[in-house]
Design a protein around this motif. Sequence first.
Motif, mmCIF file in Angstrom:
data_model
loop_
_atom_site.group_PDB
_atom_site.id
_atom_site.type_symbol
_atom_site.label_atom_id
_atom_site.label_comp_id
_atom_site.label_asym_id
_atom_site.label_seq_id
_atom_site.Cartn_x
_atom_site.Cartn_y
_atom_site.Cartn_z
ATOM 1 N N VAL A 36 1.009 -1.115 0.387
ATOM 2 C CA VAL A 36 -0.243 -0.074 -0.227
ATOM 3 C C VAL A 36 0.972 1.664 0.158
ATOM 4 C CG1 VAL A 36 -1.828 1.312 1.264
ATOM 5 C CG2 VAL A 36 -1.876 -0.891 1.043
ATOM 6 N N GLN A 37 2.209 1.122 0.567
ATOM 7 C CA GLN A 37 3.262 2.148 0.920
ATOM 8 C C GLN A 37 3.286 2.236 -0.515
ATOM 9 O OE1 GLN A 37 4.934 0.638 3.930
ATOM 10 N NE2 GLN A 37 5.483 2.308 4.625
ATOM 11 N N GLU A 38 3.586 1.085 -1.651
ATOM 12 C CA GLU A 38 4.255 1.685 -2.822
ATOM 13 C C GLU A 38 3.221 2.136 -3.894
ATOM 14 O OE1 GLU A 38 5.381 -2.250 -3.892
ATOM 15 O OE2 GLU A 38 7.183 -2.692 -2.026
ATOM 16 N N LEU A 39 1.912 2.020 -3.141
ATOM 17 C CA LEU A 39 0.931 2.230 -4.444
ATOM 18 C C LEU A 39 0.720 3.600 -4.017
ATOM 19 C CD1 LEU A 39 -2.082 -0.642 -3.460
ATOM 20 C CD2 LEU A 39 -0.202 0.032 -6.029
ATOM 21 N N VAL A 40 0.899 4.224 -2.335
ATOM 22 C CA VAL A 40 0.712 5.591 -2.462
ATOM 23 C C VAL A 40 2.072 6.611 -2.731
ATOM 24 C CG1 VAL A 40 1.250 7.556 -0.847
ATOM 25 C CG2 VAL A 40 -0.664 5.423 -0.554
ATOM 26 N N CYS A 41 3.227 6.036 -2.809
ATOM 27 C CA CYS A 41 4.218 6.460 -3.540
ATOM 28 C C CYS A 41 4.574 7.393 -5.253
ATOM 29 C CB CYS A 41 5.199 5.906 -3.470
ATOM 30 S SG CYS A 41 7.263 6.530 -4.366
ATOM 31 N N THR A 42 3.657 6.000 -5.806
ATOM 32 C CA THR A 42 3.420 6.022 -7.143
ATOM 33 C C THR A 42 1.728 6.937 -7.732
ATOM 34 O OG1 THR A 42 2.571 3.724 -7.071
ATOM 35 C CG2 THR A 42 4.557 3.818 -7.592
ATOM 36 N N THR A 43 0.775 6.685 -6.608
ATOM 37 C CA THR A 43 -0.440 7.700 -7.017
ATOM 38 C C THR A 43 -0.195 8.660 -6.737
ATOM 39 O OG1 THR A 43 -1.862 5.175 -7.227
ATOM 40 C CG2 THR A 43 -3.028 7.589 -6.974
ATOM 41 N N LEU A 44 0.392 8.915 -5.355
ATOM 42 C CA LEU A 44 0.163 10.402 -5.072
ATOM 43 C C LEU A 44 1.103 11.017 -5.138
ATOM 44 C CD1 LEU A 44 -1.783 9.562 -1.984
ATOM 45 C CD2 LEU A 44 -2.817 9.948 -3.802
ATOM 46 N N GLN A 45 2.451 10.593 -5.079
ATOM 47 C CA GLN A 45 4.107 10.909 -5.610
ATOM 48 C C GLN A 45 4.598 10.835 -4.154
ATOM 49 O OE1 GLN A 45 5.964 10.810 -8.369
ATOM 50 N NE2 GLN A 45 3.886 9.667 -9.136
ATOM 51 N N LEU A 46 4.327 10.059 -3.332
ATOM 52 C CA LEU A 46 4.702 10.960 -1.329
ATOM 53 C C LEU A 46 5.041 10.033 -1.758
ATOM 54 C CD1 LEU A 46 1.543 12.886 -0.314
ATOM 55 C CD2 LEU A 46 3.570 13.697 -0.638
ATOM 56 N N CYS A 47 6.327 9.529 -1.596
ATOM 57 C CA CYS A 47 7.303 9.013 -0.577
ATOM 58 C C CYS A 47 8.229 8.737 0.293
ATOM 59 C CB CYS A 47 8.288 8.133 -1.789
ATOM 60 S SG CYS A 47 7.438 8.155 -3.471
ATOM 61 N N ASN A 48 8.160 9.962 0.676
ATOM 62 C CA ASN A 48 9.616 10.103 1.854
ATOM 63 C C ASN A 48 8.779 10.697 3.027
ATOM 64 O OD1 ASN A 48 12.161 11.614 2.808
ATOM 65 N ND2 ASN A 48 13.403 11.545 1.473
ATOM 66 N N GLU A 49 9.106 10.236 4.078
ATOM 67 C CA GLU A 49 8.468 9.991 5.323
ATOM 68 C C GLU A 49 9.424 11.700 5.561
ATOM 69 O OE1 GLU A 49 6.896 8.206 9.185
ATOM 70 O OE2 GLU A 49 8.255 7.075 8.244
ATOM 71 N N GLU A 50 10.242 11.885 5.521
ATOM 72 C CA GLU A 50 11.278 12.974 6.204
ATOM 73 C C GLU A 50 10.781 14.792 5.242
ATOM 74 O OE1 GLU A 50 15.619 12.572 5.653
ATOM 75 O OE2 GLU A 50 15.585 10.434 6.509
ATOM 76 N N GLU A 51 9.935 14.438 4.224
ATOM 77 C CA GLU A 51 9.865 15.623 3.839
ATOM 78 C C GLU A 51 8.192 15.965 4.226
ATOM 79 O OE1 GLU A 51 9.724 14.535 -0.118
ATOM 80 O OE2 GLU A 51 12.072 14.419 -0.391
ATOM 81 N N LEU A 52 7.580 15.070 4.950
ATOM 82 C CA LEU A 52 6.186 15.448 5.861
ATOM 83 C C LEU A 52 6.736 15.428 7.085
ATOM 84 C CD1 LEU A 52 4.227 13.025 3.457
ATOM 85 C CD2 LEU A 52 4.364 15.274 3.207
ATOM 86 N N MET A 53 8.144 15.542 7.637
ATOM 87 C CA MET A 53 7.592 15.397 9.425
ATOM 88 C C MET A 53 7.193 16.895 9.720
ATOM 89 S SD MET A 53 9.069 12.610 10.795
ATOM 90 C CE MET A 53 9.308 13.654 12.402
ATOM 91 N N LEU A 54 7.048 17.365 9.435
ATOM 92 C CA LEU A 54 5.955 19.236 9.587
ATOM 93 C C LEU A 54 5.119 18.870 9.662
ATOM 94 C CD1 LEU A 54 8.921 22.433 8.112
ATOM 95 C CD2 LEU A 54 8.582 21.164 10.679
ATOM 96 N N VAL A 55 4.456 18.246 7.751
ATOM 97 C CA VAL A 55 3.099 18.264 7.749
ATOM 98 C C VAL A 55 2.771 17.301 8.875
ATOM 99 C CG1 VAL A 55 1.381 17.449 6.643
ATOM 100 C CG2 VAL A 55 3.266 17.996 5.539
ATOM 101 N N LYS A 56 3.135 15.991 9.597
ATOM 102 C CA LYS A 56 2.637 15.409 10.267
ATOM 103 C C LYS A 56 2.565 16.214 11.664
ATOM 104 C CE LYS A 56 4.297 10.736 12.358
ATOM 105 N NZ LYS A 56 5.109 9.949 12.167
ATOM 106 N N GLN A 57 3.119 16.529 12.507
ATOM 107 C CA GLN A 57 3.219 17.207 13.002
ATOM 108 C C GLN A 57 1.978 17.810 13.360
ATOM 109 O OE1 GLN A 57 7.123 19.640 13.891
ATOM 110 N NE2 GLN A 57 8.278 17.568 14.229
ATOM 111 N N LYS A 58 2.440 19.091 12.385
ATOM 112 C CA LYS A 58 0.786 20.343 12.026
ATOM 113 C C LYS A 58 -0.465 19.352 12.412
ATOM 114 C CE LYS A 58 -1.910 21.662 8.627
ATOM 115 N NZ LYS A 58 -2.174 22.128 7.216
ATOM 116 N N LEU A 59 -0.472 17.653 11.724
ATOM 117 C CA LEU A 59 -1.662 17.229 11.841
ATOM 118 C C LEU A 59 -2.128 15.975 13.012
ATOM 119 C CD1 LEU A 59 -2.029 15.642 7.839
ATOM 120 C CD2 LEU A 59 -3.058 17.715 8.903
ATOM 121 N N GLY A 60 -0.525 16.210 13.338
ATOM 122 C CA GLY A 60 -0.931 15.237 14.994
ATOM 123 C C GLY A 60 -1.619 14.112 14.501
ATOM 124 N N ILE A 61 -1.250 13.142 13.726
ATOM 125 C CA ILE A 61 -1.698 11.729 13.063
ATOM 126 C C ILE A 61 -1.013 11.315 14.780
ATOM 127 C CG2 ILE A 61 -2.011 9.976 11.927
ATOM 128 C CD1 ILE A 61 -2.577 12.251 9.699
#
Length: 251
Positions: free
Chosen positions: A105-130
């Motif tokens: 599923v992670q690979e599908l997210v990467c190819t479909t949504l072009q989101l593959c690197n968790e480090e690039e989303l760290m600030l978003v992750k903190q903001k969303l609070g998931i």
Amino acid sequence: MPCIDERLNIRELKGTSAAFASVLFTFPVTVINSKGEEILRRFHAFRMRSRQTVLPLLVSTVLCLGCTMLHAAPLPEFSGDQDFQQFLQKDLEYIRKIKGDVTQVQELVCTTLQLCNEEELMLVKQKLGISQAPLDQCHSKTFQVDACFSQIRDGLQIYHGHLALLLQLLPAHSSRVDALRLDVSNLSTNIQQQMEDLGLNTVTYPKAEGQGTLPSLSSDFDRQASAFIIPANFKRFLETSLRALRHLTLV
């Protein structure tokens, strides 16, 4: 005044035992140069013996500490029971399968949504609070098997709900996401049933504020980022669960 040979200086003592240093400096300061050679010979012989004996002792000490830490947590008295071991093996196999499906599923997210690197989303992750579902009872000093399994069961239920978001964002792969959610639900139900069959106490922990529910996702990017964060969190949850169960199979 006669003194110790000039070659015997503080650099010669570097990396050696303090015990030898204390013995060395008990020699009279008035020792003559002819005796300095004998002191140096003994010094180098001692250093070689230290290398041969101290390192193995250090290694054995570290290994013993590791064993002590491994067995520090109290283990259930039924850990060697055949039914309990079968319970563990079935759950290990099921969790490994789910972990492999989450990776896909992670690979599908990467190819479909072009989101593959968790480090690039760290600030978003903190903001969303998931946050990740808790598993502190599975690696605490006061480990109890019923508490650990209860947290695994509850965490599976949380991720079953979170994965519903991926159905909206990966419509072309909804059948795969549905199959994953079904496996997660089945494993949670199986753990509950197995705990009851083995006479384990089922514990329900109160959820912290916001735990178990997704925050309000106000933008498309927030939803897409969440679709990446959720399986990443879930995979770590499964890895921790696997380590806890593998530990129980070894006792």
